[in-house]
Design a protein around this motif. Structure first.
Motif, PDB file in Angstrom:
ATOM      1  N   GLN A   1       3.011  -7.706 -19.958  1.00  0.00           N
ATOM      2  CA  GLN A   1       3.417  -6.559 -19.137  1.00  0.00           C
ATOM      3  C   GLN A   1       2.247  -5.659 -18.749  1.00  0.00           C
ATOM      4  OE1 GLN A   1       6.417  -6.236 -17.995  1.00  0.00           O
ATOM      5  NE2 GLN A   1       7.364  -7.870 -19.164  1.00  0.00           N
ATOM      6  N   LEU A   2       1.077  -5.924 -19.312  1.00  0.00           N
ATOM      7  CA  LEU A   2      -0.031  -5.011 -19.070  1.00  0.00           C
ATOM      8  C   LEU A   2      -0.365  -4.888 -17.592  1.00  0.00           C
ATOM      9  CD1 LEU A   2      -2.452  -5.948 -21.986  1.00  0.00           C
ATOM     10  CD2 LEU A   2      -1.126  -3.857 -21.731  1.00  0.00           C
ATOM     11  N   GLY A   3      -0.379  -6.011 -16.893  1.00  0.00           N
ATOM     12  CA  GLY A   3      -0.732  -5.981 -15.484  1.00  0.00           C
ATOM     13  C   GLY A   3       0.243  -5.174 -14.654  1.00  0.00           C
ATOM     14  N   LEU A   4       1.518  -5.204 -15.025  1.00  0.00           N
ATOM     15  CA  LEU A   4       2.530  -4.482 -14.279  1.00  0.00           C
ATOM     16  C   LEU A   4       2.413  -2.985 -14.516  1.00  0.00           C
ATOM     17  CD1 LEU A   4       5.554  -6.836 -15.037  1.00  0.00           C
ATOM     18  CD2 LEU A   4       3.763  -7.067 -13.318  1.00  0.00           C
ATOM     19  N   GLU A   5       2.156  -2.619 -15.742  1.00  0.00           N
ATOM     20  CA  GLU A   5       2.090  -1.198 -16.095  1.00  0.00           C
ATOM     21  C   GLU A   5       0.905  -0.499 -15.445  1.00  0.00           C
ATOM     22  OE1 GLU A   5       1.945  -1.319 -20.294  1.00  0.00           O
ATOM     23  OE2 GLU A   5       4.022  -1.999 -20.545  1.00  0.00           O
ATOM     24  N   ILE A   6      -0.180  -1.234 -15.224  1.00  0.00           N
ATOM     25  CA  ILE A   6      -1.389  -0.590 -14.714  1.00  0.00           C
ATOM     26  C   ILE A   6      -1.548  -0.728 -13.206  1.00  0.00           C
ATOM     27  CG2 ILE A   6      -2.575  -1.046 -16.888  1.00  0.00           C
ATOM     28  CD1 ILE A   6      -4.187  -3.180 -15.326  1.00  0.00           C
ATOM     29  N   LEU A   7      -0.633  -1.447 -12.551  1.00  0.00           N
ATOM     30  CA  LEU A   7      -0.830  -1.746 -11.135  1.00  0.00           C
ATOM     31  C   LEU A   7      -0.999  -0.488 -10.299  1.00  0.00           C
ATOM     32  CD1 LEU A   7      -1.005  -3.634  -8.748  1.00  0.00           C
ATOM     33  CD2 LEU A   7       1.499  -3.724  -8.702  1.00  0.00           C
ATOM     34  N   SER A   8      -0.088   0.463 -10.427  1.00  0.00           N
ATOM     35  CA  SER A   8      -0.177   1.661  -9.608  1.00  0.00           C
ATOM     36  C   SER A   8      -1.432   2.466  -9.933  1.00  0.00           C
ATOM     37  CB  SER A   8       1.066   2.536  -9.789  1.00  0.00           C
ATOM     38  OG  SER A   8       1.054   3.614  -8.873  1.00  0.00           O
ATOM     39  N   ASP A   9      -1.792   2.537 -11.225  1.00  0.00           N
ATOM     40  CA  ASP A   9      -3.018   3.247 -11.601  1.00  0.00           C
ATOM     41  C   ASP A   9      -4.241   2.588 -10.976  1.00  0.00           C
ATOM     42  OD1 ASP A   9      -1.649   5.090 -13.078  1.00  0.00           O
ATOM     43  OD2 ASP A   9      -1.975   4.105 -15.007  1.00  0.00           O
ATOM     44  N   ALA A  10      -4.252   1.263 -11.000  1.00  0.00           N
ATOM     45  CA  ALA A  10      -5.376   0.542 -10.403  1.00  0.00           C
ATOM     46  C   ALA A  10      -5.457   0.809  -8.907  1.00  0.00           C
ATOM     47  CB  ALA A  10      -5.236  -0.955 -10.663  1.00  0.00           C
ATOM     48  N   MET A  11      -4.293   0.897  -8.246  1.00  0.00           N
ATOM     49  CA  MET A  11      -4.276   1.182  -6.816  1.00  0.00           C
ATOM     50  C   MET A  11      -4.744   2.607  -6.527  1.00  0.00           C
ATOM     51  SD  MET A  11      -3.345  -1.472  -5.021  1.00  0.00           S
ATOM     52  CE  MET A  11      -2.751  -0.737  -3.496  1.00  0.00           C
ATOM     53  N   GLU A  12      -4.336   3.546  -7.373  1.00  0.00           N
ATOM     54  CA  GLU A  12      -4.741   4.941  -7.183  1.00  0.00           C
ATOM     55  C   GLU A  12      -6.250   5.105  -7.326  1.00  0.00           C
ATOM     56  OE1 GLU A  12      -3.099   7.341  -6.071  1.00  0.00           O
ATOM     57  OE2 GLU A  12      -0.985   7.184  -6.610  1.00  0.00           O
ATOM     58  N   GLN A  13      -6.855   4.347  -8.242  1.00  0.00           N
ATOM     59  CA  GLN A  13      -8.267   4.510  -8.527  1.00  0.00           C
ATOM     60  C   GLN A  13      -9.168   3.584  -7.719  1.00  0.00           C
ATOM     61  OE1 GLN A  13      -9.253   4.602 -12.739  1.00  0.00           O
ATOM     62  NE2 GLN A  13      -7.222   5.375 -13.268  1.00  0.00           N
TER      63      GLN A  13
ATOM     64  N   ALA B   1       0.814  -1.214   0.000  1.00  0.00           N
ATOM     65  CA  ALA B   1       0.000   0.000   0.000  1.00  0.00           C
ATOM     66  C   ALA B   1       0.844   1.258   0.000  1.00  0.00           C
ATOM     67  CB  ALA B   1      -0.937   0.012   1.204  1.00  0.00           C
ATOM     68  N   LEU B   2       2.168   1.115   0.108  1.00  0.00           N
ATOM     69  CA  LEU B   2       3.070   2.266   0.056  1.00  0.00           C
ATOM     70  C   LEU B   2       3.349   2.635  -1.396  1.00  0.00           C
ATOM     71  CD1 LEU B   2       5.733   1.404   2.800  1.00  0.00           C
ATOM     72  CD2 LEU B   2       3.888   3.089   2.960  1.00  0.00           C
ATOM     73  N   ARG B   3       3.005   3.847  -1.765  1.00  0.00           N
ATOM     74  CA  ARG B   3       3.225   4.282  -3.145  1.00  0.00           C
ATOM     75  C   ARG B   3       4.682   4.130  -3.563  1.00  0.00           C
ATOM     76  NH1 ARG B   3      -0.641   8.318  -1.679  1.00  0.00           N
ATOM     77  NH2 ARG B   3      -2.450   8.357  -3.081  1.00  0.00           N
ATOM     78  N   ARG B   4       5.602   4.578  -2.713  1.00  0.00           N
ATOM     79  CA  ARG B   4       7.012   4.604  -3.111  1.00  0.00           C
ATOM     80  C   ARG B   4       7.563   3.195  -3.338  1.00  0.00           C
ATOM     81  NH1 ARG B   4       7.012   6.065   2.378  1.00  0.00           N
ATOM     82  NH2 ARG B   4       8.036   4.527   3.748  1.00  0.00           N
ATOM     83  N   VAL B   5       6.988   2.207  -2.650  1.00  0.00           N
ATOM     84  CA  VAL B   5       7.445   0.822  -2.842  1.00  0.00           C
ATOM     85  C   VAL B   5       6.857   0.239  -4.114  1.00  0.00           C
ATOM     86  CG1 VAL B   5       7.330  -1.523  -1.901  1.00  0.00           C
ATOM     87  CG2 VAL B   5       7.862   0.398  -0.396  1.00  0.00           C
TER      88      VAL B   5
END
Length: 434
Positions: free
Chosen positions: A374-386, A351-355
């Motif tokens: 690679q799609l899942g990796l690229e969108i991970l942070s976006d999915a967490m943000e939203q 849950a830590l953004r920087r990690v």
């Protein structure tokens, strides 16, 4: 004789001194206890399920020489809630412990969790801004932060790339919409072998609850005092799910249908992506088709959001070691070293953004994924943000079961869905008030 007595007396004094020193040393050692579950909360296969917590304890004890951290091993997820409740009734609950999503509301309401707001405000080493919003919200109730996120998992849409390629359909972009989703599902749902039976399907497992999240709607308010299923955005979401189900009327679609490559889309936890993308699990589970994951399709009133499932960590409100408990809670939830291990020894997300956004994490994840997956990796942070936090009021599980039954019945009405959902809302409001 006199010399012998002197030696004997000296020996007795020395022994006494050793005992005193030993007792003094033992009295200086402080023990704090931790409650953890064995295995994965996400039911994913794991190696050493204690690797992350053991490493956190080792770092903590090294930084606190006179402190020992203990935990009870072997408590499975299915037994953990009962075990924790029993420990509370006995007055032996751990100083720090994991909180499962389904237990948070009850524990917070009962006053079992130490409020963390003052600790957070007075500790310059940690900030609420460090965490993804939905993960942090999962540990809050009534405007009070009672727990911090230890690990979490968003829901993403698995895509059968092989099936779409055979139909000459490109994998959707991450900003795709309900209309895009429905159009593809309608196009691929057909009889492929000419025997008169539909044997290829657009989706499996996509529900009205998925549609709610992706349309900026919710079933309940935060406190569980009101039902929101008759709100316009909610009605819109349920109507879309109803329309999608009509594509598969009289069809027999199962999880096996997706596993065998006959379904284009299926919502899954990201932990499943982490589990089944790498070799050899990929070969064992999905060997006949290429697949990846993208964000959920967005509704007209929302974006491609999904519900975030979060395992929390909290401090007992009755702990006699509040200061040390806070330091260890930070080691579990705020330490880059601990949280980074979620990507090497777990299948969850930090849950830590920087990690989660770090190049090191991205490199770890890429090493696990084959070829162009690679799609899942690229969108991970976006999915967490939203992502949106799942409700966690005390009676949520029971209320959800009732709501699912009532909404399923309402969806059987093809002409008066809005009216039916108003009736559902009234019944749910009556249930929530009791």
């Amino acid at each position: 004789m006199r010399q012998m007595l002197k030696r004997l007396t000296a020996g007795v004094l020395l022994t006494a001194a050793v005992l005193v020193c030993t007792a003094f040393g033992a009295s200086r050692e402080t023990v704090i206890t931790v409650g953890v579950i064995a295995g994965s909360y996400w039911d994913a296969p794991t190696g050493n399920c204690y690797a992350v917590i053991d490493a956190a304890i080792a770092r903590f004890e090294q930084a606190h020489p006179n402190v020992r951290v203990e935990y009870t091993s072997g408590i499975l997820k299915r037994d953990y809630s009962e075990w924790l409740t029993d420990q509370y009734l006995l007055g032996r609950e751990p100083d720090v412990f994991m909180v499962l999503p389904e237990d948070f509301g009850m524990l917070a309401e009962q006053g079992a969790l130490q409020p963390l707001d003052n600790l957070l405000a007075n500790d310059s080493a940690v900030s609420t801004a460090d965490f993804y919003d939905a993960a942090l919200e999962s540990g809050a109730a009534g405007g009070v932060q009672y727990a911090l996120p230890y690990e979490c998992v968003p829901t993403l849409m698995f895509v059968n790339k092989t099936l779409l390629e055979a139909e000459n359909i490109p994998v959707p972009d991450n900003d795709w919409t309900w209309d895009d989703f429905y159009e593809i599902c309608a196009q691929v749902t057909r009889d492929t072998d000419g025997d008169g039976t539909i044997d290829q399907f657009g989706s499996y497992g996509y529900t009205w609850r998925d549609a709610l999240a992706s349309n900026g709607a919710a079933l309940f308010d935060e406190n569980g005092s009101s039902c929101l299923i008759a709100q316009p955005a909610s009605v819109e979401a349920v109507r879309f799910a109803q329309r999608l189900e009509e594509l598969y009327a009289d069809c027999d679609i199962t999880a096996r249908s997706f596993d065998e490559g006959h379904v284009a889309f299926r919502p899954f936890l990201f932990s499943d992506y982490r589990t089944y993308q790498p070799y050899p699990w990929r070969i064992k589970r999905y060997s006949d088709f290429e697949w990846d994951c993208i964000q959920m399709p967005g509704g007209p009133s929302g974006a491609g959001r999904s519900e975030l499932s979060t395992v929390l960590a909290a401090i007992s409100s009755r702990s006699s070691q509040q200061a040390l408990a806070w330091e260890f809670l930070k080691e579990m939830t705020c330490s880059d070293a601990t949280q980074s291990m979620l990507y090497t020894d777990s299948h969850s997300v930090s849950a830590l953004r920087r990690v989660t956004q770090s190049p090191q994490t991205q490199q770890i994840l890429r090493q696990d994924t084959p070829g162009e997956s690679q799609l899942g990796l690229e969108i991970l942070s976006d999915a967490m943000e939203q992502a949106v936090a799942a409700p966690h009021f005390r009676a949520y599980d029971q209320a959800l079961l009732l709501a699912e039954s009532l909404v399923a019945t309402a969806m059987e009405d093809d002409h008066n869905l809005s009216l039916q959902l108003q009736r559902v809302q009234l019944k749910m409001e009556e249930y929530l008030q009791h």
